[in-house]
Design an enzyme around this catalytic site. Structure first.
Site, PDB file in Angstrom:
ATOM      1  N   ASP A   6      12.839  -1.418  24.974  1.00 51.90           N
ATOM      2  CA  ASP A   6      14.071  -2.047  24.479  1.00 51.90           C
ATOM      3  C   ASP A   6      14.628  -3.085  25.457  1.00 51.90           C
ATOM      4  O   ASP A   6      15.023  -2.741  26.572  1.00 51.90           O
ATOM      5  CB  ASP A   6      15.170  -0.986  24.281  1.00 51.90           C
ATOM      6  CG  ASP A   6      15.113  -0.338  22.914  1.00 51.90           C
ATOM      7  OD1 ASP A   6      14.515  -0.935  21.997  1.00 51.90           O
ATOM      8  OD2 ASP A   6      15.684   0.760  22.759  1.00 51.90           O
ATOM      9  N   HIS A  34      16.264   3.287  12.842  1.00 51.18           N
ATOM     10  CA  HIS A  34      17.212   2.201  13.097  1.00 51.18           C
ATOM     11  C   HIS A  34      18.634   2.703  13.276  1.00 51.18           C
ATOM     12  O   HIS A  34      19.058   3.678  12.652  1.00 51.18           O
ATOM     13  CB  HIS A  34      17.131   1.152  11.983  1.00 51.18           C
ATOM     14  CG  HIS A  34      15.823   0.430  12.005  1.00 51.18           C
ATOM     15  ND1 HIS A  34      14.922   0.490  10.987  1.00 51.18           N
ATOM     16  CD2 HIS A  34      15.253  -0.333  12.970  1.00 51.18           C
ATOM     17  CE1 HIS A  34      13.857  -0.219  11.312  1.00 51.18           C
ATOM     18  NE2 HIS A  34      14.030  -0.731  12.512  1.00 51.18           N
ATOM     19  N   TYR A  49       4.879  -3.974  19.449  1.00 51.91           N
ATOM     20  CA  TYR A  49       5.271  -4.534  18.149  1.00 51.91           C
ATOM     21  C   TYR A  49       5.482  -6.050  18.261  1.00 51.91           C
ATOM     22  O   TYR A  49       4.908  -6.840  17.502  1.00 51.91           O
ATOM     23  CB  TYR A  49       6.549  -3.835  17.667  1.00 51.91           C
ATOM     24  CG  TYR A  49       7.213  -4.524  16.517  1.00 51.91           C
ATOM     25  CD1 TYR A  49       6.560  -4.666  15.298  1.00 51.91           C
ATOM     26  CD2 TYR A  49       8.512  -5.047  16.644  1.00 51.91           C
ATOM     27  CE1 TYR A  49       7.173  -5.312  14.238  1.00 51.91           C
ATOM     28  CE2 TYR A  49       9.123  -5.690  15.590  1.00 51.91           C
ATOM     29  CZ  TYR A  49       8.454  -5.827  14.393  1.00 51.91           C
ATOM     30  OH  TYR A  49       9.058  -6.468  13.354  1.00 51.91           O
ATOM     31  N   ASN A  88       0.826  -1.224   0.000  1.00 50.64           N
ATOM     32  CA  ASN A  88       0.000   0.000   0.000  1.00 50.64           C
ATOM     33  C   ASN A  88       0.852   1.262   0.000  1.00 50.64           C
ATOM     34  O   ASN A  88       0.337   2.382   0.063  1.00 50.64           O
ATOM     35  CB  ASN A  88      -1.000   0.011   1.175  1.00 50.64           C
ATOM     36  CG  ASN A  88      -0.305   0.113   2.524  1.00 50.64           C
ATOM     37  OD1 ASN A  88       0.911   0.291   2.601  1.00 50.64           O
ATOM     38  ND2 ASN A  88      -1.088   0.004   3.589  1.00 50.64           N
ATOM     39  N   PHE A  98      16.386 -11.052  13.773  1.00 48.01           N
ATOM     40  CA  PHE A  98      17.059 -10.196  14.735  1.00 48.01           C
ATOM     41  C   PHE A  98      17.234  -8.843  14.027  1.00 48.01           C
ATOM     42  O   PHE A  98      16.299  -8.398  13.372  1.00 48.01           O
ATOM     43  CB  PHE A  98      18.306 -10.913  15.282  1.00 48.01           C
ATOM     44  CG  PHE A  98      17.885 -11.960  16.296  1.00 48.01           C
ATOM     45  CD1 PHE A  98      17.081 -13.041  15.915  1.00 48.01           C
ATOM     46  CD2 PHE A  98      18.177 -11.827  17.633  1.00 48.01           C
ATOM     47  CE1 PHE A  98      16.599 -13.967  16.849  1.00 48.01           C
ATOM     48  CE2 PHE A  98      17.707 -12.747  18.573  1.00 48.01           C
ATOM     49  CZ  PHE A  98      16.924 -13.810  18.178  1.00 48.01           C
ATOM     50  N   LYS A 141       3.272  -9.413  16.642  1.00 50.15           N
ATOM     51  CA  LYS A 141       3.854 -10.487  15.830  1.00 50.15           C
ATOM     52  C   LYS A 141       3.606 -11.852  16.481  1.00 50.15           C
ATOM     53  O   LYS A 141       3.382 -12.844  15.791  1.00 50.15           O
ATOM     54  CB  LYS A 141       5.358 -10.238  15.650  1.00 50.15           C
ATOM     55  CG  LYS A 141       5.676  -9.025  14.774  1.00 50.15           C
ATOM     56  CD  LYS A 141       5.399  -9.311  13.307  1.00 50.15           C
ATOM     57  CE  LYS A 141       5.733  -8.139  12.416  1.00 50.15           C
ATOM     58  NZ  LYS A 141       5.722  -8.462  10.982  1.00 50.15           N
ATOM     59  N   SER A 153       6.606  -1.636  11.973  1.00 54.14           N
ATOM     60  CA  SER A 153       7.687  -2.365  12.647  1.00 54.14           C
ATOM     61  C   SER A 153       8.560  -1.511  13.561  1.00 54.14           C
ATOM     62  O   SER A 153       9.716  -1.857  13.784  1.00 54.14           O
ATOM     63  CB  SER A 153       8.569  -3.036  11.590  1.00 54.14           C
ATOM     64  OG  SER A 153       9.135  -2.047  10.762  1.00 54.14           O
TER      65      SER A 153
END
Ligand code: UDP
Length: 314
Positions: free
Chosen positions: A285, A189, A141, A32, A169, A145, A77
């Site tokens: 995290d 990232h 997140y 999309n 990973f 999943k 993500s």
């Protein structure tokens, strides 16, 4: 073989599309473009812009192209965003995947490769992480999943689906010919942000937390080259097409690097002493995520070829 790749205009998706085309598959990319880039889709693939919740369009695409199997990347993500906007993640990941699976059922397509994540493990107490260790995600997140993995197992049991779930990973790096790479907007990232800092496009790179229970206080991650990830998808496809059944595999390089180590390596490779600032932790995290990839190596013969920091950064 005709393969539908959802999210094939995204980072890992576009590299996998390239790998599948090089291996002789016919590929239809369905995306999309909420995050992906049409320019990242190899011209040998058919591209269709659409949302996986658009049942009729997706159904037409699957039957008109006599799709044999689906590789499902389409998802949000970002760990940080998932903590702030859980509804978006349950909609775009869980609800959208349920819609995809129902459309596949309608079309009698039952083979799927799924993009999962190491985030399903949460804060594991041992490393390296094996697939049978407890899955207790620390962020939304990862939870979305894990819910999808549960859905896949249930669809396998009740409707004869066959799936391979690949728990990535930290994906990093770019295609060796430089034509495609990582291009998120906004970028969150570590490695692309470090390289943008080295290029002078950002003032500094932040280290998110220096008080984790690790040797230098910063988080440790297992960085895996996107080309090695793409090869794993091809092997997983070959497995469900030729052998069948359902499997879950970790995909990592089996080596951990701290945020500080990645920054130091990038400084050495680029020869640029960019600025670094220590900032508070980012929510969600875990301190350390390092894979055992023994299962996929043993069962599918996967071997990482590019997954060292130097290959990833250069
Ligand atoms: N990180 C950081 N500064 C940044 C971006 C990321 O210190 O600007 C850290 C982050 O906290 C994590 C690691 O780098 O420990 C990798 O984060 P990334 O977002 O690349 O991947 P994730 O582990 O969330 O999938």
């Amino acid at each position: 073989m005709n393969i539908l790749v959802t999210g094939g205009a995204g980072y890992i998706g576009s590299h996998t599309v390239y790998e599948l085309l090089e291996s002789g598959y016919n590929v239809v990319v369905y995306d999309n473009l909420s995050r992906g880039h049409v320019a990242a889709v190899d011209r040998r693939a058919v591209f269709v812009e659409g949302d996986i919740r658009n049942h009729q369009l997706l159904k037409n695409i699957i039957s008109n192209n006599t799709i044999d199997a689906v590789v499902h990347f389409a998802a949000d993500s970002q760990v940080g965003e998932s903590m702030e906007e859980p509804s978006k993640y349950y909609n775009n990941n869980v609800a959208a995947t349920l819609a995809l699976l129902d459309t596949m059922r309608d079309c009698k397509v039952n083979k799927i490769i799924f993009s999962s994540t190491a985030a399903v493990y949460g804060e594991p107490s041992n490393w390296p992480i094996l697939e049978n260790m407890p899955t207790i995600p620390t962020n939304v997140y990862g939870r979305t999943k894990l819910v999808i993995e549960g859905m896949l197992a249930d669809f396998a049991m009740a409707y004869g689906f066959e799936y391979v779930s690949l728990r990535y990973f930290n994906a990093a790096g770019a295609l060796k010919n430089g034509r495609i790479g990582e291009d998120h907007a906004p970028e969150t990232h570590l490695i692309p942000l470090i390289l943008k800092t080295a290029l002078g496009q950002r003032k500094e790179i932040g280290i998110f937390g220096n008080d984790y229970d690790t040797e230098d206080g910063t988080c440790i991650r297992d960085y895996i080259h996107v080309t090695d990830l793409a090869a794993a998808h091809r092997l997983a496809l070959e497995h469900i097409i030729n052998v069948g059944g359902s499997r879950i595999y970790n995909l990592g390089s089996e080596a951990g690097f701290s945020v500080r180590q990645v920054i130091e390596r990038a400084k050495a490779i680029t020869g640029i002493d960019f600025s670094v600032k220590e900032t508070p932790r980012r929510a969600g995290d875990p301190a350390v995520l390092v894979a055992s990839s023994a299962r996929i190596k043993e069962e599918l013969g996967w071997q990482p070829r590019y997954s060292d920091l130097d290959n990833i950064i250069v």
